[in-house]
Motif scaffolding. Structure first.
Motif, PDB file in Angstrom:
ATOM      1  N   ILE A   1      18.908  -8.703  14.114  1.00  0.00           N
ATOM      2  CA  ILE A   1      19.695  -7.869  14.381  1.00  0.00           C
ATOM      3  C   ILE A   1      20.107  -7.809  15.814  1.00  0.00           C
ATOM      4  N   VAL A   2      21.187  -8.405  16.354  1.00  0.00           N
ATOM      5  CA  VAL A   2      21.428  -8.261  17.759  1.00  0.00           C
ATOM      6  C   VAL A   2      22.180  -7.060  18.178  1.00  0.00           C
ATOM      7  N   ALA A   3      21.590  -6.533  19.124  1.00  0.00           N
ATOM      8  CA  ALA A   3      22.150  -5.023  19.475  1.00  0.00           C
ATOM      9  C   ALA A   3      22.221  -5.132  21.237  1.00  0.00           C
ATOM     10  N   ASP A   4      22.697  -3.811  21.674  1.00  0.00           N
ATOM     11  CA  ASP A   4      22.806  -3.429  23.082  1.00  0.00           C
ATOM     12  C   ASP A   4      23.978  -4.293  23.601  1.00  0.00           C
ATOM     13  N   PHE A   5      25.250  -3.755  23.374  1.00  0.00           N
ATOM     14  CA  PHE A   5      26.307  -4.459  24.015  1.00  0.00           C
ATOM     15  C   PHE A   5      26.939  -3.690  25.317  1.00  0.00           C
ATOM     16  N   GLY A   6      26.120  -2.899  25.986  1.00  0.00           N
ATOM     17  CA  GLY A   6      26.643  -2.252  27.010  1.00  0.00           C
ATOM     18  C   GLY A   6      27.195  -3.236  28.092  1.00  0.00           C
ATOM     19  N   LEU A   7      26.601  -4.254  28.412  1.00  0.00           N
ATOM     20  CA  LEU A   7      27.189  -4.952  29.493  1.00  0.00           C
ATOM     21  C   LEU A   7      28.180  -6.148  28.805  1.00  0.00           C
ATOM     22  N   SER A   8      28.688  -6.148  27.548  1.00  0.00           N
ATOM     23  CA  SER A   8      29.677  -7.129  26.964  1.00  0.00           C
ATOM     24  C   SER A   8      30.862  -7.137  27.743  1.00  0.00           C
ATOM     25  N   LYS A   9      31.581  -8.490  27.350  1.00  0.00           N
ATOM     26  CA  LYS A   9      32.898  -8.631  27.937  1.00  0.00           C
ATOM     27  C   LYS A   9      33.861  -9.198  26.857  1.00  0.00           C
ATOM     28  N   LEU A  10      34.801  -8.760  26.884  1.00  0.00           N
ATOM     29  CA  LEU A  10      35.981  -9.505  25.846  1.00  0.00           C
ATOM     30  C   LEU A  10      36.845 -10.605  26.618  1.00  0.00           C
TER      31      LEU A  10
ATOM     32  N   ASN B   1      23.737   7.836  30.057  1.00  0.00           N
ATOM     33  CA  ASN B   1      23.921   8.759  30.990  1.00  0.00           C
ATOM     34  C   ASN B   1      24.439   8.135  32.304  1.00  0.00           C
ATOM     35  N   GLY B   2      25.144   9.331  33.434  1.00  0.00           N
ATOM     36  CA  GLY B   2      25.834   8.574  34.326  1.00  0.00           C
ATOM     37  C   GLY B   2      27.431   8.571  34.431  1.00  0.00           C
ATOM     38  N   GLU B   3      28.117   8.898  35.295  1.00  0.00           N
ATOM     39  CA  GLU B   3      29.393   8.889  35.175  1.00  0.00           C
ATOM     40  C   GLU B   3      30.154   7.746  35.250  1.00  0.00           C
ATOM     41  N   GLU B   4      30.525   6.930  36.174  1.00  0.00           N
ATOM     42  CA  GLU B   4      31.190   5.729  36.215  1.00  0.00           C
ATOM     43  C   GLU B   4      30.663   4.724  35.532  1.00  0.00           C
ATOM     44  N   HIS B   5      29.127   4.435  35.663  1.00  0.00           N
ATOM     45  CA  HIS B   5      28.437   3.539  34.917  1.00  0.00           C
ATOM     46  C   HIS B   5      28.368   3.789  33.452  1.00  0.00           C
ATOM     47  N   GLY B   6      27.866   5.011  33.054  1.00  0.00           N
ATOM     48  CA  GLY B   6      28.059   5.478  31.618  1.00  0.00           C
ATOM     49  C   GLY B   6      29.485   5.291  31.099  1.00  0.00           C
ATOM     50  N   GLU B   7      30.584   5.463  31.749  1.00  0.00           N
ATOM     51  CA  GLU B   7      31.752   5.325  31.052  1.00  0.00           C
ATOM     52  C   GLU B   7      32.109   3.939  30.766  1.00  0.00           C
ATOM     53  N   LYS B   8      31.823   3.047  31.787  1.00  0.00           N
ATOM     54  CA  LYS B   8      32.034   1.722  31.746  1.00  0.00           C
ATOM     55  C   LYS B   8      30.957   0.979  30.362  1.00  0.00           C
TER      56      LYS B   8
ATOM     57  N   LEU C   1      31.475  13.548  25.329  1.00  0.00           N
ATOM     58  CA  LEU C   1      31.693  15.041  25.873  1.00  0.00           C
ATOM     59  C   LEU C   1      32.666  14.858  27.275  1.00  0.00           C
ATOM     60  N   PRO C   2      33.548  15.911  27.585  1.00  0.00           N
ATOM     61  CA  PRO C   2      34.312  15.949  28.657  1.00  0.00           C
ATOM     62  C   PRO C   2      33.477  15.744  29.878  1.00  0.00           C
ATOM     63  N   ARG C   3      32.385  16.310  30.189  1.00  0.00           N
ATOM     64  CA  ARG C   3      31.587  16.114  31.314  1.00  0.00           C
ATOM     65  C   ARG C   3      30.199  16.080  30.737  1.00  0.00           C
ATOM     66  N   GLY C   4      29.713  15.038  30.667  1.00  0.00           N
ATOM     67  CA  GLY C   4      28.283  14.897  30.278  1.00  0.00           C
ATOM     68  C   GLY C   4      27.954  13.364  29.799  1.00  0.00           C
ATOM     69  N   PRO C   5      26.979  13.385  28.862  1.00  0.00           N
ATOM     70  CA  PRO C   5      26.398  12.103  28.525  1.00  0.00           C
ATOM     71  C   PRO C   5      27.111  11.827  27.400  1.00  0.00           C
ATOM     72  N   ARG C   6      27.330  10.533  27.027  1.00  0.00           N
ATOM     73  CA  ARG C   6      27.982   9.956  26.082  1.00  0.00           C
ATOM     74  C   ARG C   6      26.996   9.075  24.966  1.00  0.00           C
TER      75      ARG C   6
ATOM     76  N   PHE D   1      29.776   2.533  27.930  1.00  0.00           N
ATOM     77  CA  PHE D   1      30.116   3.156  26.674  1.00  0.00           C
ATOM     78  C   PHE D   1      31.304   2.487  26.169  1.00  0.00           C
ATOM     79  N   ARG D   2      32.394   2.437  26.960  1.00  0.00           N
ATOM     80  CA  ARG D   2      33.619   1.740  26.491  1.00  0.00           C
ATOM     81  C   ARG D   2      33.377   0.156  26.196  1.00  0.00           C
ATOM     82  N   SER D   3      32.477  -0.586  27.014  1.00  0.00           N
ATOM     83  CA  SER D   3      32.176  -2.014  26.512  1.00  0.00           C
ATOM     84  C   SER D   3      31.571  -1.972  25.292  1.00  0.00           C
ATOM     85  N   GLU D   4      30.757  -1.137  25.059  1.00  0.00           N
ATOM     86  CA  GLU D   4      30.083  -1.136  23.856  1.00  0.00           C
ATOM     87  C   GLU D   4      30.807  -1.003  22.491  1.00  0.00           C
ATOM     88  N   VAL D   5      31.626   0.246  22.763  1.00  0.00           N
ATOM     89  CA  VAL D   5      32.629   0.439  21.423  1.00  0.00           C
ATOM     90  C   VAL D   5      33.817  -0.649  21.514  1.00  0.00           C
TER      91      VAL D   5
END
Length: 449
Positions: free
Chosen positions: A248-257, A134-141, A167-172, A143-147
């Motif tokens: 199994i290591v999970a949750d890469f929402g805060l990860s960095k490359l 959920n969330g706009e800016e934080h959710g987008e970051k 989704l264009p406007r909504g949760p990912r 989402f992108r970090s995890e993918v």
């Protein structure tokens, strides 16, 4: 013209020609003109038959070719889908598919500050865990970090990303494979059982194997990927156990490359602060050494079956309560030669614990939580030490400044330790604030609990 119309037209032509021959026979008798007409009509009828035969054979071959192309196309789609799964390429799901799979997001598995995880079953019967961000800016970051971090990596001890929905406007949404035994915290901490996740106690052998599994996963992320991947949020809640109790290591929402030539990356302080490395709190940037520090803290919690920072209360008298820092206890007991005393009491009661193995794990953990990042080993070295391929030397005593923070309530009331805490944040700058508040501030900064 389709086959049915062509056949009807041919029949009409043939019947018309036959009728014409009969009429010519009645009117022209057996004259020369009659035989010319009969010859011409027979030629036309034969031509019609030949056209029908040629057309029939052509249509037959066309249908065979179309069937072959359809079959090959279906095989190609199946093969493409198979190769996507083998290669680990995530697919794009429609929202309706995820709603159907999760029964409109009813089966909640877990919930965090910005995301919720639901169990689902895809149309092909595959069990999945759907993470809704959920969330706009934080959710987008996130989402992108995890993918970016997990989409292209393949390792037996890393969670597998099956697909996504944006989704264009909504949760990912991120769709992961479902890991049946839940997170590690339910298996090492007493009292963590829930309605959906009964409390369990992982045996020492399984804990030791989990420690190696997590170390191998982090070693892969740090050393064997095209770009170094920093997890930056390693904790028991983000380590899952499969049906065989493999980690199994999970949750890469805060990860960095990180590029191979980069040594540090500057980023904001986020995540669970009880596992954050000192250099990150001091805003010196992050590196793979931050993951190693977090791993050491998790390793100690696995050994003791308790959180590294706990509040010990003596009845209802709040003045008698005190903080307990488990890494210091582990270091002290190791120095006294009583390393078994730091092991989860539930495991000690069962017995069959290799003291040499426990000592090795405690040594590795203390190496990993050194305040100076340069003293920490790499995750590849951690794997070698845990597997017994290299000897583990006696680690130097870490400074453990947390002990200073936790002792404020017990001994000091004149703001003696105020400068240390003030360095951590600007809100603690007045001696008018009771020292218990200082301790609370320090705890919120360092433990986040």
């Amino acid at each position: 013209m389709d086959d049915k119309k062509a056949n009807i037209t041919a029949v009409i032509i043939i019947i018309g020609l036959i009728i014409f021959i009969i009429v010519a026979r009645l009117s022209l008798k057996l004259s020369k003109a009659f035989f010319l007409i009969v010859g011409a009509d027979i030629a036309v009828i034969l031509a019609v038959f030949v056209c029908l035969v040629i057309r029939g054979r052509y249509n037959h071959r066309r249908k065979l070719l179309e069937k072959k192309l359809v079959s090959e196309g279906r095989e190609l789609r199946i093969e493409y889908s198979f190769l996507r799964k083998v290669a680990g390429v995530p697919i794009k799901f429609r929202l309706k598919e995820l709603e159907d799979a999760t029964d409109n997001f009813q089966a909640l598995l877990g919930q965090g500050a910005s995301a919720s995880v639901f169990k689902g079953i895809l149309s092909d019967g595959t069990a999945v865990a759907v993470k809704r961000i959920n969330g706009e800016e934080h959710g987008e970051k996130e989402f992108r970090s995890e993918v970016a971090a997990i989409a292209s990596v393949q390792h037996v001890n890393l969670v597998r990303l099956l697909g996504y929905c944006c989704l264009p406007r909504g949760p990912r949404f991120l769709v992961y494979e479902f890991i049946p035994n839940g997170s590690l915290d339910h298996w090492i901490f007493p009292g963590k059982g829930t309605k959906n996740r009964p409390e369990g106690c992982l045996s020492w052998d399984l804990r030791y194997r989990v420690a190696i599994d997590v170390a191998k996963a982090l070693s892969y992320l740090h050393h064997d990927c095209r770009s170094r991947i920093l997890h930056l949020d390693l904790k028991p809640e983000n380590i899952l156990l499969d049906e065989n109790y493999r980690a199994i290591v999970a949750d890469f929402g805060l990860s960095k490359l990180m590029g191979k030539d980069e040594s540090r990356v500057i980023t904001t302080i986020r995540g669970t602060k009880g596992y954050l490395a000192p250099e990150w709190l001091l805003e010196h940037g992050v590196s793979e050494k931050c993951d190693i520090y977090s791993y050491g803290m998790v390793l100690l919690e696995m050994i003791g079956g308790q959180r590294n920072v706990t509040l010990i209360e003596n009845g209802s008298d709040k003045s008698q309560r005190k903080w307990q820092y488990f890494p210091k206890i582990a270091r002290d007991k190791l120095g006294e030669g009583k390393v078994i005393a730091v092991v989860d009491h539930r495991l000690v009661e069962v017995g069959a614990i290799d003291e040499r193995q426990v000592k090795r794990v405690v040594h590795v953990a203390l190496w990993c939580i050194q305040e100076r990042a340069k003293l920490r080993p790499t995750m590849a070295q951690v794997v070698e030490m845990l597997e017994g391929r290299v000897p583990v030397e006696e680690p130097p005593d870490p400074q453990m400044i947390m002990v200073d923070f936790l002792s404020i309530d017990e001994e000091e009331s004149d703001c003696h330790f105020r400068p240390k805490i003030a360095a951590m944040g600007s809100n603690v700058n007045s001696c008018n604030i009771p020292c218990s508040s200082s301790s609370s501030f320090a705890m919120s900064m360092l433990s986040g609990r």
